[in-house]
Structures are given as structure tokens and as C-alpha cells.
Design a protein around this motif. Structure first.
Motif, PDB file in Angstrom:
ATOM      1  N   ARG A  11       0.749  -1.173  -0.235  1.00 39.61           N
ATOM      2  CA  ARG A  11       0.057  -0.559   0.331  1.00 39.61           C
ATOM      3  C   ARG A  11       0.626   1.278  -0.062  1.00 39.61           C
ATOM      4  O   ARG A  11       0.528   1.979  -0.539  1.00 39.61           O
ATOM      5  CB  ARG A  11      -0.713  -0.185   1.363  1.00 39.61           C
ATOM      6  CG  ARG A  11      -1.386   0.923   1.179  1.00 39.61           C
ATOM      7  CD  ARG A  11      -2.703   0.988   2.384  1.00 39.61           C
ATOM      8  NE  ARG A  11      -3.127   1.929   2.259  1.00 39.61           N
ATOM      9  CZ  ARG A  11      -4.738   2.275   1.407  1.00 39.61           C
ATOM     10  NH1 ARG A  11      -4.916   1.679   1.336  1.00 39.61           N
ATOM     11  NH2 ARG A  11      -5.178   3.927   1.697  1.00 39.61           N
ATOM     12  N   ARG A  12       1.795   0.994   0.704  1.00 41.83           N
ATOM     13  CA  ARG A  12       2.365   2.446   0.371  1.00 41.83           C
ATOM     14  C   ARG A  12       3.640   2.798  -0.212  1.00 41.83           C
ATOM     15  O   ARG A  12       3.888   3.741  -0.763  1.00 41.83           O
ATOM     16  CB  ARG A  12       4.221   2.271   2.473  1.00 41.83           C
ATOM     17  CG  ARG A  12       3.250   2.705   3.175  1.00 41.83           C
ATOM     18  CD  ARG A  12       4.200   2.117   4.495  1.00 41.83           C
ATOM     19  NE  ARG A  12       4.596   1.468   5.089  1.00 41.83           N
ATOM     20  CZ  ARG A  12       4.332   0.390   4.723  1.00 41.83           C
ATOM     21  NH1 ARG A  12       3.366   0.225   5.888  1.00 41.83           N
ATOM     22  NH2 ARG A  12       5.090  -0.966   5.530  1.00 41.83           N
ATOM     23  N   ALA A  13       4.147   1.363  -1.156  1.00 47.80           N
ATOM     24  CA  ALA A  13       4.772   1.309  -1.854  1.00 47.80           C
ATOM     25  C   ALA A  13       3.807   2.223  -3.369  1.00 47.80           C
ATOM     26  O   ALA A  13       4.173   3.159  -4.180  1.00 47.80           O
ATOM     27  CB  ALA A  13       4.877   0.314  -2.816  1.00 47.80           C
ATOM     28  N   VAL A  14       2.597   2.262  -3.544  1.00 45.32           N
ATOM     29  CA  VAL A  14       1.337   2.216  -4.105  1.00 45.32           C
ATOM     30  C   VAL A  14       1.787   3.588  -4.080  1.00 45.32           C
ATOM     31  O   VAL A  14       1.190   4.330  -5.537  1.00 45.32           O
ATOM     32  CB  VAL A  14       0.269   1.127  -4.249  1.00 45.32           C
ATOM     33  CG1 VAL A  14      -0.862   2.131  -5.516  1.00 45.32           C
ATOM     34  CG2 VAL A  14       1.022   0.011  -5.184  1.00 45.32           C
ATOM     35  N   ALA A  18       2.208   6.685  -6.870  1.00 42.10           N
ATOM     36  CA  ALA A  18       0.815   7.808  -7.671  1.00 42.10           C
ATOM     37  C   ALA A  18       1.833   8.446  -7.129  1.00 42.10           C
ATOM     38  O   ALA A  18       1.016   9.831  -8.177  1.00 42.10           O
ATOM     39  CB  ALA A  18      -0.014   7.198  -6.647  1.00 42.10           C
ATOM     40  N   ALA A  19       1.731   9.196  -5.735  1.00 45.86           N
ATOM     41  CA  ALA A  19       2.261  10.755  -5.372  1.00 45.86           C
ATOM     42  C   ALA A  19       3.443  11.023  -6.773  1.00 45.86           C
ATOM     43  O   ALA A  19       3.292  12.345  -7.275  1.00 45.86           O
ATOM     44  CB  ALA A  19       2.885  10.704  -3.883  1.00 45.86           C
ATOM     45  N   ASP A  34       1.604   2.762 -15.526  1.00 40.71           N
ATOM     46  CA  ASP A  34       2.235   3.531 -15.495  1.00 40.71           C
ATOM     47  C   ASP A  34       2.423   4.069 -13.442  1.00 40.71           C
ATOM     48  O   ASP A  34       3.788   2.707 -12.931  1.00 40.71           O
ATOM     49  CB  ASP A  34       1.854   5.300 -15.628  1.00 40.71           C
ATOM     50  CG  ASP A  34       3.666   5.033 -15.106  1.00 40.71           C
ATOM     51  OD1 ASP A  34       4.768   4.813 -15.353  1.00 40.71           O
ATOM     52  OD2 ASP A  34       3.911   7.244 -14.633  1.00 40.71           O
ATOM     53  N   ILE A  35       1.133   4.323 -12.644  1.00 41.34           N
ATOM     54  CA  ILE A  35       2.025   3.496 -10.919  1.00 41.34           C
ATOM     55  C   ILE A  35       1.627   2.501 -10.336  1.00 41.34           C
ATOM     56  O   ILE A  35       2.950   1.742  -9.889  1.00 41.34           O
ATOM     57  CB  ILE A  35      -0.069   4.092 -10.523  1.00 41.34           C
ATOM     58  CG1 ILE A  35       0.175   5.944 -11.090  1.00 41.34           C
ATOM     59  CG2 ILE A  35       0.205   3.903  -9.262  1.00 41.34           C
ATOM     60  CD1 ILE A  35      -1.038   6.179 -10.539  1.00 41.34           C
ATOM     61  N   SER A  36       1.034   1.440 -11.212  1.00 45.18           N
ATOM     62  CA  SER A  36       2.056  -0.088 -11.074  1.00 45.18           C
ATOM     63  C   SER A  36       2.981  -0.190 -11.712  1.00 45.18           C
ATOM     64  O   SER A  36       3.824  -1.066 -10.140  1.00 45.18           O
ATOM     65  CB  SER A  36       0.633  -0.679 -11.198  1.00 45.18           C
ATOM     66  OG  SER A  36       0.606  -1.084 -12.702  1.00 45.18           O
ATOM     67  N   ARG A 104       3.664  16.888  -1.619  1.00 47.26           N
ATOM     68  CA  ARG A 104       3.928  17.804  -2.537  1.00 47.26           C
ATOM     69  C   ARG A 104       2.737  17.776  -3.574  1.00 47.26           C
ATOM     70  O   ARG A 104       1.907  18.300  -3.332  1.00 47.26           O
ATOM     71  CB  ARG A 104       4.743  18.070  -3.539  1.00 47.26           C
ATOM     72  CG  ARG A 104       4.846  19.283  -4.351  1.00 47.26           C
ATOM     73  CD  ARG A 104       6.605  19.177  -4.558  1.00 47.26           C
ATOM     74  NE  ARG A 104       7.342  17.918  -5.258  1.00 47.26           N
ATOM     75  CZ  ARG A 104       8.792  17.280  -4.557  1.00 47.26           C
ATOM     76  NH1 ARG A 104       8.827  17.905  -3.318  1.00 47.26           N
ATOM     77  NH2 ARG A 104       8.418  15.720  -5.048  1.00 47.26           N
ATOM     78  N   ALA A 105       2.830  16.855  -3.705  1.00 49.67           N
ATOM     79  CA  ALA A 105       1.047  15.840  -4.278  1.00 49.67           C
ATOM     80  C   ALA A 105      -0.001  15.617  -4.160  1.00 49.67           C
ATOM     81  O   ALA A 105      -1.276  16.424  -4.632  1.00 49.67           O
ATOM     82  CB  ALA A 105       1.514  14.250  -5.347  1.00 49.67           C
ATOM     83  N   GLY A 106      -0.327  15.264  -2.766  1.00 53.42           N
ATOM     84  CA  GLY A 106      -1.161  15.967  -1.733  1.00 53.42           C
ATOM     85  C   GLY A 106      -1.922  17.712  -1.891  1.00 53.42           C
ATOM     86  O   GLY A 106      -3.127  17.686  -2.207  1.00 53.42           O
ATOM     87  N   VAL A 107      -0.918  17.669  -1.484  1.00 55.50           N
ATOM     88  CA  VAL A 107      -1.876  19.246  -2.165  1.00 55.50           C
ATOM     89  C   VAL A 107      -1.495  20.403  -3.330  1.00 55.50           C
ATOM     90  O   VAL A 107      -2.568  20.867  -3.392  1.00 55.50           O
ATOM     91  CB  VAL A 107      -0.585  20.482  -1.187  1.00 55.50           C
ATOM     92  CG1 VAL A 107      -0.942  21.895  -1.164  1.00 55.50           C
ATOM     93  CG2 VAL A 107       0.279  19.983   0.276  1.00 55.50           C
TER      94      VAL A 107
END
Length: 199
Positions: A11-14, A18-19, A34-36, A104-107
């Protein structure tokens, strides 16, 4: 137990993959394949933890909010002058935006989420207001400082950093944050006390 640990690592790696992808390509252009691939997991494993790209974005936003929330809690609980807590918190926010891709991505994702950005900024304003209230109780603030307006000003400065940082990462450097405080601090504390704070 081993299975749970492995699931947690996956889960953390994903989330991290994703971020990275959202930060680079944006939500619309990011692809689950690409994310996977970045996470080193199958698409099935990705879907086991996150049923859609939107769920992944929500997970990144939630992880970013937890990090920022932890930083805010540390600032509120820190010993010492409350104004120093404000300054230190602003540096920690800038550091997180510079160094933590999930934050950064979350914001960035939060800026595009309906209602999400407003809620995040309201929470940040509340943190600033609590620290300003503490500063006022300790006699740190200049007479007549309107704490509500001061909290709004600090939120606006933080929002400006977030909005402009993707175009100019230098705005998040410690010296850039110090420059902002050099302009802002005299509006909050008596002139003869400005040098007492580490900006």
C-alpha cells in the motif's frame, strides 16, 4: 502478521508511486499502469488497495494531510515563544513541500478537489490563529494586532508559496521563507523584539 506487513508495504509503495506520478504528470494524465509499474506491483495488487485512480488521489491527499497535521500539532505543542512556533511551522511546511513528494502531490491534488482546498486552508488558518492567541496571551504581539486578520495573512502567504512553488521551487528554500518573515514579523511583534526570533 507477515501478510499484514506485506500488505502495508505494498500500500505504501503504491501511494508513493502514485504521488510521484501525480506530481509529475498531474491527475488527468496519470495512468494506473504507470503507477503499478513504478510501485513494482501488479495492477491487481493496486486495485486490491485502491479501487480507482480517484481513490488513489484521495489516499495521497489523506497521507499529505496527516503529515501536515502532525507538523501543526508539533508546532502547537512546542515549548517556547508562540511566534517562534509560527516561524518554525512555516519552515516545516516549506520543507515538506520541497522534500516529501506525497505532501507535494497531495497539496497539488487538493487544489483541484471541490471543497478540499478550502477545508485545508481553513484548518491551516485555525492552526495559525491558535498560535497567535498563545502569542497574544504571552504578550508577544504588537498592541492592536487583529489575530483573525493576521491568521488570514499567514494563510495567504502559505497558499501563495504552494501555488507558486511548482513554477519556482526556490520559493520554498529556507532563505526565501526567511525573507517573507523579515517582511511579516514587524507587523506582528514590536520592532525592538524582532531580533529575538530565528527567522
Amino acid at each position: 502478521m507477515v501478510k499484514q506487513e506485506r500488505a502495508g508495504r505494498t500500500r505504501r509503495a503504491v501511494l508513493l508511486a502514485a504521488a510521484d506520478t501525480f506530481a509529475e504528470a498531474g491527475f488527468e494524465s496519470a495512468g494506473l499502469v504507470d503507477i503499478s509499474r513504478r510501485a513494482g506491483v501488479s495492477k491487481g495488487a493496486l486495485y486490491f488497495h485502491f479501487v480507482s485512480k480517484q481513490a488513489l488521489a484521495d489516499g495521497v491527499r489523506a497521507a499529505a494531510a496527516r503529515e501536515i497535521g502532525s507538523a501543526a500539532l508539533r508546532a502547537r505543542r512546542a515549548a517556547g515563544p508562540a511566534v517562534q512556533g509560527l516561524i518554525d511551522f512555516s519552515h516545516e511546511l516549506a520543507r515538506l513541500l520541497r522534500e516529501d513528494v506525497v505532501v507535494r502531490a497531495g497539496v497539488q491534488l487538493g487544489q483541484g478537489a471541490r471543497g478540499g482546498a478550502a477545508t485545508a486552508w481553513q484548518s491551516l488558518t485555525a492552526v495559525f490563529r491558535r498560535l497567535l492567541d498563545r502569542a497574544a496571551d504571552a504578550g508577544e504581539l504588537r498592541p492592536g494586532v487583529d489575530r483573525r486578520h493576521a491568521a488570514d495573512l499567514l494563510t495567504t502567504l502559505a497558499a501563495g508559496l504552494v501555488q507558486l512553488a511548482p513554477e519556482d521551487a526556490g520559493r520554498l528554500r529556507p532563505e526565501a521563507v526567511r525573507t517573507l518573515w523579515a517582511a511579516t514579523l514587524p507587523a506582528l511583534v514590536p520592532a525592538d523584539r524582532c531580533s529575538a526570533y530565528r527567522t
